[in-house]
Motif scaffolding. Sequence first.
Motif, PDB file in Angstrom:
ATOM      1  N   HIS A 141      -0.031   7.868  -8.338  1.00 37.89           N
ATOM      2  CA  HIS A 141       1.388   8.134  -8.572  1.00 37.89           C
ATOM      3  C   HIS A 141       1.679   8.210 -10.068  1.00 37.89           C
ATOM      4  CE1 HIS A 141       2.642   7.883  -4.448  1.00 37.89           C
ATOM      5  NE2 HIS A 141       2.140   6.667  -4.296  1.00 37.89           N
TER       6      HIS A 141
ATOM      7  N   PHE B  57      -2.167   8.025  14.725  1.00 37.90           N
ATOM      8  CA  PHE B  57      -2.091   6.613  15.102  1.00 37.90           C
ATOM      9  C   PHE B  57      -1.008   6.515  16.156  1.00 37.90           C
ATOM     10  CE2 PHE B  57      -3.713   5.816  10.719  1.00 37.90           C
ATOM     11  CZ  PHE B  57      -4.888   5.204  11.098  1.00 37.90           C
TER      12      PHE B  57
ATOM     13  N   ASN C  29       4.932   8.266  -0.434  1.00 37.58           N
ATOM     14  CA  ASN C  29       4.319   7.136   0.261  1.00 37.58           C
ATOM     15  C   ASN C  29       4.257   7.421   1.749  1.00 37.58           C
ATOM     16  OD1 ASN C  29       5.969   5.865  -2.154  1.00 37.58           O
ATOM     17  ND2 ASN C  29       4.164   4.629  -1.718  1.00 37.58           N
ATOM     18  N   GLY C  30       3.163   7.047   2.338  1.00 35.99           N
ATOM     19  CA  GLY C  30       3.037   7.262   3.784  1.00 35.99           C
ATOM     20  C   GLY C  30       2.702   8.690   4.141  1.00 35.99           C
ATOM     21  N   ALA C  31       2.377   9.503   3.142  1.00 37.54           N
ATOM     22  CA  ALA C  31       2.070  10.904   3.429  1.00 37.54           C
ATOM     23  C   ALA C  31       0.711  11.027   4.116  1.00 37.54           C
ATOM     24  CB  ALA C  31       2.079  11.709   2.139  1.00 37.54           C
ATOM     25  N   GLY C  32      -0.100  10.010   3.983  1.00 37.55           N
ATOM     26  CA  GLY C  32      -1.410  10.065   4.615  1.00 37.55           C
ATOM     27  C   GLY C  32      -2.547  10.199   3.625  1.00 37.55           C
ATOM     28  N   LYS C  33      -2.293   9.850   2.373  1.00 45.20           N
ATOM     29  CA  LYS C  33      -3.320  10.021   1.348  1.00 45.20           C
ATOM     30  C   LYS C  33      -4.475   9.046   1.564  1.00 45.20           C
ATOM     31  CE  LYS C  33      -0.323   9.151  -1.925  1.00 45.20           C
ATOM     32  NZ  LYS C  33       0.867   8.867  -1.114  1.00 45.20           N
ATOM     33  N   SER C  34      -4.116   7.774   1.692  1.00 44.90           N
ATOM     34  CA  SER C  34      -5.181   6.790   1.874  1.00 44.90           C
ATOM     35  C   SER C  34      -5.917   7.040   3.181  1.00 44.90           C
ATOM     36  CB  SER C  34      -4.612   5.372   1.874  1.00 44.90           C
ATOM     37  OG  SER C  34      -3.949   5.141   0.653  1.00 44.90           O
ATOM     38  N   THR C  35      -5.182   7.475   4.188  1.00 42.67           N
ATOM     39  CA  THR C  35      -5.826   7.789   5.466  1.00 42.67           C
ATOM     40  C   THR C  35      -6.858   8.897   5.278  1.00 42.67           C
ATOM     41  OG1 THR C  35      -3.778   7.201   6.576  1.00 42.67           O
ATOM     42  CG2 THR C  35      -5.378   8.459   7.849  1.00 42.67           C
TER      43      THR C  35
ATOM     44  N   GLU D 176      -5.207   5.044  -6.247  1.00 41.68           N
ATOM     45  CA  GLU D 176      -4.185   4.359  -7.042  1.00 41.68           C
ATOM     46  C   GLU D 176      -4.750   3.229  -7.868  1.00 41.68           C
ATOM     47  OE1 GLU D 176      -0.473   3.601  -5.300  1.00 41.68           O
ATOM     48  OE2 GLU D 176      -0.607   5.265  -3.882  1.00 41.68           O
TER      49      GLU D 176
ATOM     50  N   GLN E 192      -7.058   1.067  -2.252  1.00 43.53           N
ATOM     51  CA  GLN E 192      -5.732   1.003  -2.869  1.00 43.53           C
ATOM     52  C   GLN E 192      -5.315  -0.451  -3.086  1.00 43.53           C
ATOM     53  OE1 GLN E 192      -2.763   3.033  -0.602  1.00 43.53           O
ATOM     54  NE2 GLN E 192      -1.120   2.514  -2.014  1.00 43.53           N
TER      55      GLN E 192
ATOM     56  N   VAL F 253      -0.914  11.329  11.233  1.00 42.12           N
ATOM     57  CA  VAL F 253      -0.996  10.950   9.816  1.00 42.12           C
ATOM     58  C   VAL F 253      -1.776  11.978   9.024  1.00 42.12           C
ATOM     59  CG1 VAL F 253      -0.895   8.751   8.705  1.00 42.12           C
ATOM     60  CG2 VAL F 253      -1.926   8.891  10.934  1.00 42.12           C
TER      61      VAL F 253
HETATM   62  N1  LIG Z   1      -4.307   1.651  11.102  1.00 42.16           N
HETATM   63  C1  LIG Z   1      -3.109   2.244  11.188  1.00 42.16           C
HETATM   64  N2  LIG Z   1      -2.429   2.183  12.347  1.00 42.16           N
HETATM   65  C2  LIG Z   1      -1.221   2.778  12.473  1.00 42.16           C
HETATM   66  N3  LIG Z   1      -0.612   3.461  11.478  1.00 42.16           N
HETATM   67  C3  LIG Z   1      -1.244   3.541  10.299  1.00 42.16           C
HETATM   68  C4  LIG Z   1      -2.512   2.949  10.101  1.00 42.16           C
HETATM   69  N4  LIG Z   1      -2.904   3.189   8.833  1.00 42.16           N
HETATM   70  C5  LIG Z   1      -1.913   3.889   8.276  1.00 42.16           C
HETATM   71  N5  LIG Z   1      -0.911   4.131   9.145  1.00 42.16           N
HETATM   72  C6  LIG Z   1       0.289   4.895   8.902  1.00 42.16           C
HETATM   73  O1  LIG Z   1      -0.098   6.162   8.519  1.00 42.16           O
HETATM   74  C7  LIG Z   1       0.769   6.668   7.543  1.00 42.16           C
HETATM   75  C8  LIG Z   1      -0.025   7.145   6.344  1.00 42.16           C
HETATM   76  O2  LIG Z   1      -0.561   5.995   5.685  1.00 42.16           O
HETATM   77  P1  LIG Z   1      -1.410   6.138   4.336  1.00 42.16           P
HETATM   78  O3  LIG Z   1      -1.834   4.755   3.992  1.00 42.16           O
HETATM   79  O4  LIG Z   1      -2.449   7.145   4.510  1.00 42.16           O
HETATM   80  O5  LIG Z   1      -0.308   6.635   3.325  1.00 42.16           O
HETATM   81  P2  LIG Z   1      -0.478   6.963   1.785  1.00 42.16           P
HETATM   82  O6  LIG Z   1      -0.219   8.401   1.652  1.00 42.16           O
HETATM   83  O7  LIG Z   1      -1.740   6.450   1.260  1.00 42.16           O
HETATM   84  O8  LIG Z   1       0.755   6.188   1.210  1.00 42.16           O
HETATM   85  P3  LIG Z   1       0.861   5.292  -0.151  1.00 42.16           P
HETATM   86  O9  LIG Z   1       1.190   6.229  -1.212  1.00 42.16           O
HETATM   87  O10 LIG Z   1       1.990   4.389   0.169  1.00 42.16           O
HETATM   88  O11 LIG Z   1      -0.413   4.614  -0.321  1.00 42.16           O
HETATM   89  C9  LIG Z   1       1.764   5.568   7.255  1.00 42.16           C
HETATM   90  O12 LIG Z   1       2.943   5.837   7.990  1.00 42.16           O
HETATM   91  C10 LIG Z   1       1.093   4.347   7.763  1.00 42.16           C
HETATM   92  O13 LIG Z   1       2.040   3.412   8.219  1.00 42.16           O
END
Ligand SMILES: Nc1ncnc2c1ncn2[C@@H]1O[C@H](COP(=O)(O)OP(=O)(O)OP(=O)(O)O)[C@@H](O)[C@H]1O
Lengths: 351, 400, 233, 287, 239
Positions: free
Chosen positions: E195, E13, E38-44, E163, E85, E18
Amino acid sequence: MRYRVQTRTRAGHIAGFVALGLIALAIVLPVFAGRGLIQDMFFILTMLVLAQFWNLLAGYGGLVSVGQQAFVGMGAYAMFGAVILWGVDPIPAILAGGVAALLLAVPTAYFAFRLQGAYFAIGTWVIAEVTRLMVAQWKALGGGTGTSLPREATGDMWGVSAVQALFGLREAAARDVLAYWLALALAVATIGGIYWLLRNRLGLALSAVRDNTEAAKSVGVDAGRMKWFVFLIAAFGTGLCGALIFVQTARISPDAAFNVSQWTAYVIFIVVIGGIGTIEGPILGVLIFFALQSAFADYGSWYLFALGIIGIVVMLVAPRGLWGLFSDRTGIHLFPVQRRLVGRDISEGET
Amino acid sequence: APALAQGAKIRLGYVSPQSGPLAGFAESDAYNIKAFLASEAGANFEVIVKDSQSNPNRAAEVAKELIIDDEINLMLVASTPENTNPVATTCEAEGMPVISTAAPWQPWFIGQQGNPGDPASWKPFDFAFHYFWGLEDVIAVFLNMWNQLDTNKSIGGLFPNDADGNAWGDPNVGVGPGFAAAGYTLNDPGRYQNLTDDFTAQINAFKAANAQIVTGVVIPPDFTTFWNQAKQQGFAPKAATVAKAILFPQSVEALGEAGHNLSSEVWWSNTHPFASSLTGQSAADLAAGFTAETGRPWTQPIGFIHSLFQMATNVMGRVDDAADPEAVAAAIAATDMDTIVGKVAFNGAGLPPFAAANVCKTPLVGGQWRRKADGTFDLVVVDNQTAPMIPTGGVMEALA
Amino acid sequence: MLETRGLTANYGDFRALFGVDITVQPGETVAIIGANGAGKTTLLRAIAGVLRSAPAQVLHHGAPIGALPADQVMQRGISMVPEGRRLFPSLSVEENLLIGGQTRRAKGPWSLATVYDLFPILRERRHSPGTALSGGQQQMVAIGRALMANPELMLCDEISLGLAPVVIRDIYAALPQIKAGGASLVIVEQDIAQALRVADRVYCLMEGRVTLTGRPADITRDAIHAAYFGAPA
Amino acid sequence: MIGVDTIVQGVLLGGLYALFAAGLSLVFGIMRLVNLAHGDLIVMGAYLILILVTLSGLNPFLAALVAAPLMFGLGWGLQRLVLNRTLGKDILPPLLVTFGLSIALQNALLEGFSADSRKISAGGLETASADLGIVTVGVMPLLTFASAIAVIVGLNALFYRTALGRAFRAVSDDPVTASLMGIRPAHVFAMATGVAMLVVTVAALYFGMRANFDPAIGPARLIYAFEAVIIGGLGSLWGTLAGGIIIGVAQTVGAAVNPEWQILAGHVAFLLVLLVRPRGLFPRAVD
Amino acid sequence: MTILSLHNVSKRFGALTVTDDVTFDVPRGQALGIIGPNGAGKSTLFNLITGNIRADAGRIDFLGRDVTRDPAMKRVQAGVGRSFQIPQPFEKLTVFENLATAASFGRRLPERAVTAACLDILEQTELMRRANTPAGQLSLLERKRLELARAMATGPQLLLLDEIAGGLTEGECQALVATIRAIHAQGTTIIWIEHVLHALNAVVERLLVLDFGRVIGIGEPAAIMASKEVREIYLGIEI
Ligand SMILES: Nc1ncnc2c1ncn2[C@@H]1O[C@H](COP(=O)(O)OP(=O)(O)OP(=O)(O)O)[C@@H](O)[C@H]1O
Ligand SMILES: Nc1ncnc2c1ncn2[C@@H]1O[C@H](COP(=O)(O)OP(=O)(O)OP(=O)(O)O)[C@@H](O)[C@H]1O
Ligand SMILES: [Mg+2]
Ligand SMILES: [Mg+2]
């Protein structure tokens, strides 16, 4: 089975019967009504059709278009073209109007769907302007001057002589009756069609896309195709309605046919004060609009001033429109679309 | 007995652009209608006025309302083709007699034909009648004015893509051929849209053709834009003779100095030697009365709006049954009377055969706006060769 | 100096806090711990005025502030490091810091210079957009931004969330310095050990209620587990 | 040099459109507010200046200075009392409310000033011309263009150099977090509309001096202003200027080919730009 | 047999990477857990698998077919179901209608079969009582259940859960675990981001750890949890 699904409600049942009665009454209305009433009904029905289609776009499809006048104008001009240039009878030429609007909708959608939200709204407006300017170059139909339907075309229109004979009316009055019946048919078909669509699984898909596009895609709804579908349907219906309106007016000019106030702004006004995202809303809205217009239009600019203020006030105090206000309070829906599960263990649930 | 004397009130419908951009045409409505109803003949009438909001759709709509709901006996309409045409079309379709004015007859007559490009298809009307002047008159008046000056006979034309512009600018039946016949050349760069913000293309075209005269039929804001840009870009013609844009004194005043000696056609003025059969007023009285009552300067439409009611009175004096549309239409066709705008008779004088039955022409002269010391303007008639009974107040002057 | 009395908070129909009572003394560090969704963030948002409550449910030096909007609460000297950093993407690092101090012009130890001294890396990156930083650096900006208001009370919501341990160590190492400036701290933290290490007192939340409170030294692991999950380990 | 002339005049015209659009760009960028009444507000400003000029005999530029605080107050109040209540995810409420405002304003002006077309007299400045060697241009279009640049430089300075500007951007990014910084979003929005109305006053001044106006003329220019804003990209003021110039040049070039294509060419240029870059030329990283 | 495999998948991004060169396989029928800060990129990662966002590089195969370019809608119909999530219900539709939409479009059941399929799921997720309630009125817990239910209604062969146990009490959590185990027992492959480790551990057979978009460990849960890296970057300390 322990459970079954039903969409009907008591209010819906009653409304259904009342609607059938009203339609029957409307069909025989020309027998005893004067021309004034017939014309008012024509105005109400055609505005209702435009409003229902705009509501389908914005209220169900999430597509806030400010360019619906493109389809009204295109439909009307195509009808004129068919009559004047190819000598088609005005009644079948209305169909040509619908088809032309549909054809215009394809490039419009291709372009406008690349845009979101406010950009989409402005984009559709610009496309409508472009269409108006292009049509204003169409010299055979009078260019910027506009043109009128030839007397002999309107005089010998299909069905006019039959209606004349049936009711013993003058030609002009017979034309009104015919146009009124067509408007009635179009309005019933529009409302019926939209209602059917919403009760169908497509209705679910539409609501899903409107509520949450991302999630809708994630349960397998083809959001893109839904948008195309409603956009094209709305364009076709709007084009038909535009052609019908101008058969009745018999005179056209680019400014009249592509008038953003009349064919889009007033229509938005109708939908929003009535209640967006419901079938009942536009019906209520058009009645209010008509009442306001007949009562106050003679006050000229003060009337328009008041219309503007009413729009603002309704939006601020009842953002879901007057029907929304009513049905939130009473839970009544005349056109229920909710699929309710009936059976043991299910709390009646809030609606 | 004529309908007038039968006691029951005769209902006149009147569609007028009381709000919106054309509202200037309607500013004398109240004054004229009040005077009409107060007159002896006026007591037999009821006038139902509807505002078209300057919107052609609405004009057609309210015309229908007047015919159907208000059951009028006769329709009156004026004020540009945008207003007259939808009303006349509606009346024709409804079989309601209509008297229309204040739009050149070509955009009115041809503009209501199905295919304006095909003269063979044009048809006369049964119920619609119109009196005003036509393009042939404007051609004559403009030529007479320009002939008073010493020019190279090269003209630049400004014609928008609207009813008037298309009629004036038509290469076959517009003003061009008429000018050419008198040895003038018209340079017409093409139709533009109203409310255009830039006229560089036209100015360059006029410069290239070394045009010393500018003409056209332009809405006021566009003319201001054009005229200022012309001066800015160093284009200074000897004459600017335009219709519509400088019809109202306010529009000329808006130009300030630059408005001095602009010229245009004059269809009515306070010096016209005609009188009202309704009130006995002369043109000067009528104009002065308007100014006294409203505090506003007189304008050309005042006379024509007034004449509509003279026409109605005259026509209804000649029919037995006001509710018989055919009879009323026949009475209109047979009109032969003097009004405050001149003689009206549908005898086909000066008209091509296709329009002879429905159109009558009123006199037209040429005038020039002269700036006074206090910044207001006078409209001075500078050429009357087309209508010698109307006195001139000066001669045509070249622009500085 | 700060006290909540029977604080409740709702999201629409959903009630997230059921009568929470906590107190913060001047100069004290209070930790709030609890499972995901226990209501920790909600508690901080209610104190800060993002969620409004009844006036008397939140008292600041005895004055009822529960119904004040966030900007007025902030003017009283309460600032917040929100969950998820929430930097302004259109603002540079320096502007993000400046905006923290722009409306409350209280005198105090914190200024751009002192914040940069605390987090030297930010001085180097001051002109880049706030969101082009690493997560840890963003967290530093968020803390710096809250400090710029020279708050009397700073609310920190999961400031170590998603950060590498070494960054967390740095940030926690900065806490004493912040306290030295005279601010009281309320720290919400998932990482219990970390929380217990820095806090003077601890509240444990579960499902919108306080289930445990005390000094870190007095609290056992079993008690925490019970307070967390509602069942003994 | 008809070619050069056409382009130069187009660029100057673009300055006028950018001036119309700058205020719109400001509120659109900060609040995502689509203000359909913008054109009518410009017309209202022109009437206000006209009244001041006629009543007090002030020079129009001084009259605009007097009008500015009034317009600012009006914008502030409008936003505070009405428009703030329509902001949100849904674009319809602001669309409908400002449309209602547009109709109400037009008709109120019609009642107040009649349909006469009026003009603010600049005492001969309108027709003054300047010879630039290759082309001759009007002093007024030059002034208009210069003012557009000045307005945009000014707004950029306000945006990027002042605390208020920081607050604008912060609130536009995230109102909730901004309120945690002690900023009151409702107040900032009102300030933004107030500032936009100052720009409207400048636009009204030039609009009113340049050509006739009447109560109904506002919407005709609104669409160009929107096009300029959208071509430029949400919230980019220089982009708005670029957008205005693109439309202006497209119009004059189109007209040089054939006057029939003038306005059409502007719209088509807009559509083409959006076809290639759906978010405009200089989009912000986050929308 | 492998149901899902990712080959060198990356996503950025702007300047932020990510998802960084992620490669792994999921055998059919397995339950895989994903953990990470958090923010590791799991949901991505989930969004990439479901097609809600497109990968910048790499390939994703589902059931042996390359689906990298397929839109989300196609992948759902092919058998990838997901929960969000942050719950994303269709707020104006009732719970039943939410499921019916998923069943008629995701699973492409004919109108007649939809009701029966939805009834089963409503019972299984204990939402029957709320069937006629518009989803916008549900409590958070019910929304989370609805997420699960709706994902199931699409008839997935691979179910992605993001989650869904967060914020549940112990009892609720155990009920949820039981439900997920039952779904798993029917043969559905599951990938679960969570988590709440004890819940996760009660279901998954394999664990994947993500940090800064990179896979830093994948394998048998006990071994992963015991690894030094995971303790450091994810668990921080031992409780
Ligand atoms: N559409 C987007 N545009 C820019 N950055 C994004 C976008 N979606 C997610 N991010 C960033 O990508 C990173 C990974 O986000 P993600 O949601 O995958 O984290 P996660 O591992 O699911 O975290 P959590 O445990 O908090 O859910 C974060 O830094 C988030 O801010
Ligand atoms: N905007 C919201 N709308 C509805 N419910 C919400 C909202 N924000 C939070 N909640 C719910 O309120 C409850 C408390 O949430 P809160 O964010 O305060 O928990 P938390 O203790 O901070 O959790 P975490 O450790 O995950 O940050 C949770 O059930 C949460 O899902
Ligand atoms: Mg939290
Ligand atoms: Mg996640």
